[in-house]
Design a protein around this motif. Structure first.
Motif, PDB file in Angstrom:
ATOM      1  N   GLN A 181      16.414  30.455  47.486  1.00  0.00           N
ATOM      2  CA  GLN A 181      17.393  29.478  47.006  1.00  0.00           C
ATOM      3  C   GLN A 181      18.801  30.046  47.036  1.00  0.00           C
ATOM      4  OE1 GLN A 181      14.518  26.708  44.213  1.00  0.00           O
ATOM      5  NE2 GLN A 181      16.169  27.765  43.206  1.00  0.00           N
ATOM      6  N   LEU A 182      19.112  30.825  48.077  1.00  0.00           N
ATOM      7  CA  LEU A 182      20.427  31.438  48.201  1.00  0.00           C
ATOM      8  C   LEU A 182      21.527  30.397  48.316  1.00  0.00           C
ATOM      9  CD1 LEU A 182      19.501  34.214  50.792  1.00  0.00           C
ATOM     10  CD2 LEU A 182      19.517  34.380  48.304  1.00  0.00           C
ATOM     11  N   GLU A 183      21.189  29.266  48.952  1.00  0.00           N
ATOM     12  CA  GLU A 183      22.196  28.220  49.172  1.00  0.00           C
ATOM     13  C   GLU A 183      22.608  27.515  47.885  1.00  0.00           C
ATOM     14  OE1 GLU A 183      18.280  26.425  48.998  1.00  0.00           O
ATOM     15  OE2 GLU A 183      19.039  28.123  50.150  1.00  0.00           O
ATOM     16  N   GLN A 184      21.866  27.734  46.774  1.00  0.00           N
ATOM     17  CA  GLN A 184      22.175  27.082  45.503  1.00  0.00           C
ATOM     18  C   GLN A 184      22.958  27.976  44.538  1.00  0.00           C
ATOM     19  OE1 GLN A 184      18.891  25.050  43.659  1.00  0.00           O
ATOM     20  NE2 GLN A 184      17.974  24.525  45.629  1.00  0.00           N
ATOM     21  N   GLY A 185      23.251  29.206  44.933  1.00  0.00           N
ATOM     22  CA  GLY A 185      24.032  30.092  44.077  1.00  0.00           C
ATOM     23  C   GLY A 185      23.173  31.038  43.267  1.00  0.00           C
ATOM     24  N   SER A 186      23.813  32.014  42.644  1.00  0.00           N
ATOM     25  CA  SER A 186      23.096  33.097  41.963  1.00  0.00           C
ATOM     26  C   SER A 186      22.316  32.624  40.739  1.00  0.00           C
ATOM     27  CB  SER A 186      24.073  34.201  41.557  1.00  0.00           C
ATOM     28  OG  SER A 186      25.072  33.673  40.703  1.00  0.00           O
ATOM     29  N   ASP A 187      22.717  31.538  40.117  1.00  0.00           N
ATOM     30  CA  ASP A 187      22.022  31.065  38.911  1.00  0.00           C
ATOM     31  C   ASP A 187      20.670  30.427  39.222  1.00  0.00           C
ATOM     32  OD1 ASP A 187      24.131  31.915  37.389  1.00  0.00           O
ATOM     33  OD2 ASP A 187      25.113  29.948  37.340  1.00  0.00           O
TER      34      ASP A 187
END
Length: 200
Positions: A181-187
């Motif tokens: 889920q890298l495309e959704q950001g670190s959270d």
């Protein structure tokens, strides 16, 4: 219940790898067209256009760069049980097979670096001559999934690292830890351990 979906097709394969198992250089390319159902009978009526490419580049005595791409485009009437589902060692690491990770069409891509820690070494087991090898690997996966009526493909991505154990018959055992889920950001990051056989 069951459905019977006849299929006819043709394809072309070009293989320039120096060896099929644990290739260090060369490429494999498969192009295929298939018709499912329709004039052949059955409840479905769609075509499948497939491109499968695997490239290998030797960067030195123990260093290998591996690129793989699989694209499958299926225009027509496709039943939900024939949709593509991604997640796991053979599509995109770190993800599980979840209800939302599906599509009528898909593109999968992997870029992987391999370091041969132990090159092919022979050993004997119960009188049989076998071999083993070890490779440390690191790479990135991406998957695009979309439906025919959806203009925006869904992107899933991950990075991973792990160990490949080279063995006869099964070619390799892949043990890899992925972050997705890298495309959704670190959270929103997810983590997963995957174990697979043969090449992805």
């Amino acid at each position: 219940g069951r459905d019977n979906i006849p299929k006819v097709g043709f394809g072309l394969v070009l293989d320039t790898r120096e060896q099929a198992a644990n290739a260090h250089y060369g490429s494999f390319l498969e192009l295929r067209w298939s018709q499912f159902g329709g004039p052949l009978g059955g409840p479905a009526d769609y075509q499948e256009w497939l491109l499968d490419y695997r490239g290998y580049l030797s960067l030195g005595e123990r260093h290998i760069l591996h690129l793989s791409t699989l694209g499958q485009y299926r225009p027509g009437k496709v039943a939900p049980y024939d949709f593509f589902h991604v997640g796991g060692a053979n599509s995109i690491r770190a993800y599980g097979v979840q209800p939302g990770n599906y599509g009528q069409h898909e593109i999968l891509g992997t870029l992987e670096y391999r370091y041969e820690t132990v090159r092919r070494e022979p050993f004997e087991l119960w009188g049989d001559n076998l071999y083993y090898g070890l490779q440390w690997v690191a790479g990135t996966d991406a998957a695009w999934l979309w439906m025919s009526d959806d203009s925006r493909p869904r992107l899933l991505s991950s990075v991973y690292a792990g160990l490949h154990i080279l063995l006869p018959l099964i070619e390799r055992v892949r043990i890899e830890l992925g972050i997705g889920q890298l495309e959704q950001g670190s959270d929103a990051l997810i983590y997963g351990l995957s174990i697979g056989l043969f090449e992805k």
